[in-house]
Design a protein around this motif. Structure first.
Motif, PDB file in Angstrom:
ATOM      1  N   ILE A   1     -27.261  19.470  14.264  1.00 18.56           N
ATOM      2  CA  ILE A   1     -28.011  18.420  14.955  1.00 18.56           C
ATOM      3  C   ILE A   1     -29.336  18.947  15.500  1.00 18.56           C
ATOM      4  CG2 ILE A   1     -27.976  16.890  16.968  1.00 18.56           C
ATOM      5  CD1 ILE A   1     -24.946  16.636  16.534  1.00 18.56           C
TER       6      ILE A   1
ATOM      7  N   ALA B   1     -21.912  14.971  20.559  1.00 19.88           N
ATOM      8  CA  ALA B   1     -23.195  15.366  19.996  1.00 19.88           C
ATOM      9  C   ALA B   1     -23.659  14.303  19.019  1.00 19.88           C
ATOM     10  CB  ALA B   1     -23.073  16.718  19.285  1.00 19.88           C
ATOM     11  N   ASN B   2     -24.848  13.793  19.257  1.00 19.98           N
ATOM     12  CA  ASN B   2     -25.439  12.771  18.393  1.00 19.98           C
ATOM     13  C   ASN B   2     -24.549  11.530  18.280  1.00 19.98           C
ATOM     14  OD1 ASN B   2     -27.663  11.959  16.873  1.00 19.98           O
ATOM     15  ND2 ASN B   2     -26.726  12.581  14.934  1.00 19.98           N
TER      16      ASN B   2
ATOM     17  N   HIS C   1     -21.515  22.081  14.279  1.00 18.27           N
ATOM     18  CA  HIS C   1     -21.951  20.687  14.385  1.00 18.27           C
ATOM     19  C   HIS C   1     -23.189  20.580  15.265  1.00 18.27           C
ATOM     20  CE1 HIS C   1     -20.986  16.270  15.671  1.00 18.27           C
ATOM     21  NE2 HIS C   1     -21.933  16.331  14.760  1.00 18.27           N
ATOM     22  N   THR C   2     -23.191  21.317  16.380  1.00 20.30           N
ATOM     23  CA  THR C   2     -24.328  21.293  17.294  1.00 20.30           C
ATOM     24  C   THR C   2     -25.575  21.855  16.616  1.00 20.30           C
ATOM     25  OG1 THR C   2     -22.827  21.580  19.159  1.00 20.30           O
ATOM     26  CG2 THR C   2     -25.161  22.021  19.556  1.00 20.30           C
TER      27      THR C   2
END
Length: 242
Positions: free
Chosen positions: A70, A54-55, A66-67
């Motif tokens: 973002i 992710a990212n 975390h997702t």
């Protein structure tokens, strides 16, 4: 092509090359020519592996937090954020404080600006228009409640004049227990002043400032007792009851 329609790339290739039939049309010949330009990666005997990225950062496994960080819209942190949203805050007190800080409480002047044909006088004193700053800060009724708080936490303080001054007072001494006690007590007062305002309008119930502060005192004691195992709350009861 003589390849099953649901075949995988692994079934269409081997270590020696592409496993496709000889071309029988110009389209197949063009495809064969194109395939010869594509280098085959070494076929692994092991199963495929996957990672979550992710990212540009690979976590190895999926992380919802975390997702979300973002994907969600982000902006710079507001200076008042830590005065409203903090560990140990009571949700309904914090939410009411957030709405008040944004000046979005449905006060009478605000409702009148929407076109409602209502009186704009303060329901607690009936002397001035009901704005946020008047109702929660400058009204004589509210001042009396704040004075009871100052007598307990800051005897030298003489009063408040604006919402900005209130936020500045909450920050006060930069010691964590003192700031935490001011946060929870201020949020409790804002909550009960707004509740008393609604009681007067909708239920015709008028409580004295002493009774309102007793409700605030009860809430603060309950909050401190419920969270006494937390570091910032361990010494708050002695500070509140002094």
């Amino acid at each position: 092509m003589r390849i099953p329609i649901n075949a995988t790339v692994n079934q269409a290739a081997s270590t020696s090359g592409w496993c496709v039939g000889g071309p029988r049309s110009q389209h197949e010949l063009d495809l064969h020519i194109h395939l010869t330009t594509l280098p085959l990666q070494g076929l692994s005997v092991n199963g495929d592996e996957f990672t979550w990225e992710a990212n540009g950062i690979s976590d190895g496994s999926f992380s919802a937090s975390h997702t979300w960080e973002i994907l969600r819209p982000q902006s710079t942190k507001k200076q008042w954020a830590d005065l409203i949203w903090f560990k140990g805050a009571v949700p309904n007190h914090a939410f009411n404080m957030w709405i008040a800080n944004a000046d979005r409480l449905p006060t009478r002047t605000r409702l009148a600006s929407w076109g409602l044909n209502i009186s704009t006088s303060c329901p607690l004193c009936s002397c001035f228009q009901e704005t946020r700053d008047h109702l929660l800060i400058n009204c004589d009724y509210s001042k009396a409640v704040w004075q009871l708080l100052f007598e307990r936490l800051d005897p030298a303080h003489r009063g408040l004049f604006s919402w900005t001054e209130l936020l500045s007072w909450i920050r006060g001494p930069q010691t964590s227990p003192a700031v935490t006690l001011r946060r929870i007590s201020v949020q409790a007062i804002i909550f009960h002043l707004w509740k008393q305002r609604n009681n007067v309008i909708h239920n015709q119930i008028s409580l004295s400032t002493a009774v309102v502060f007793r409700l605030v005192d009860r809430d603060v004691r309950t909050i401190i007792t419920a969270k006494r195992q937390r570091k910032n709350f361990a010494s708050l009861m002695s500070s509140w009851l002094r």
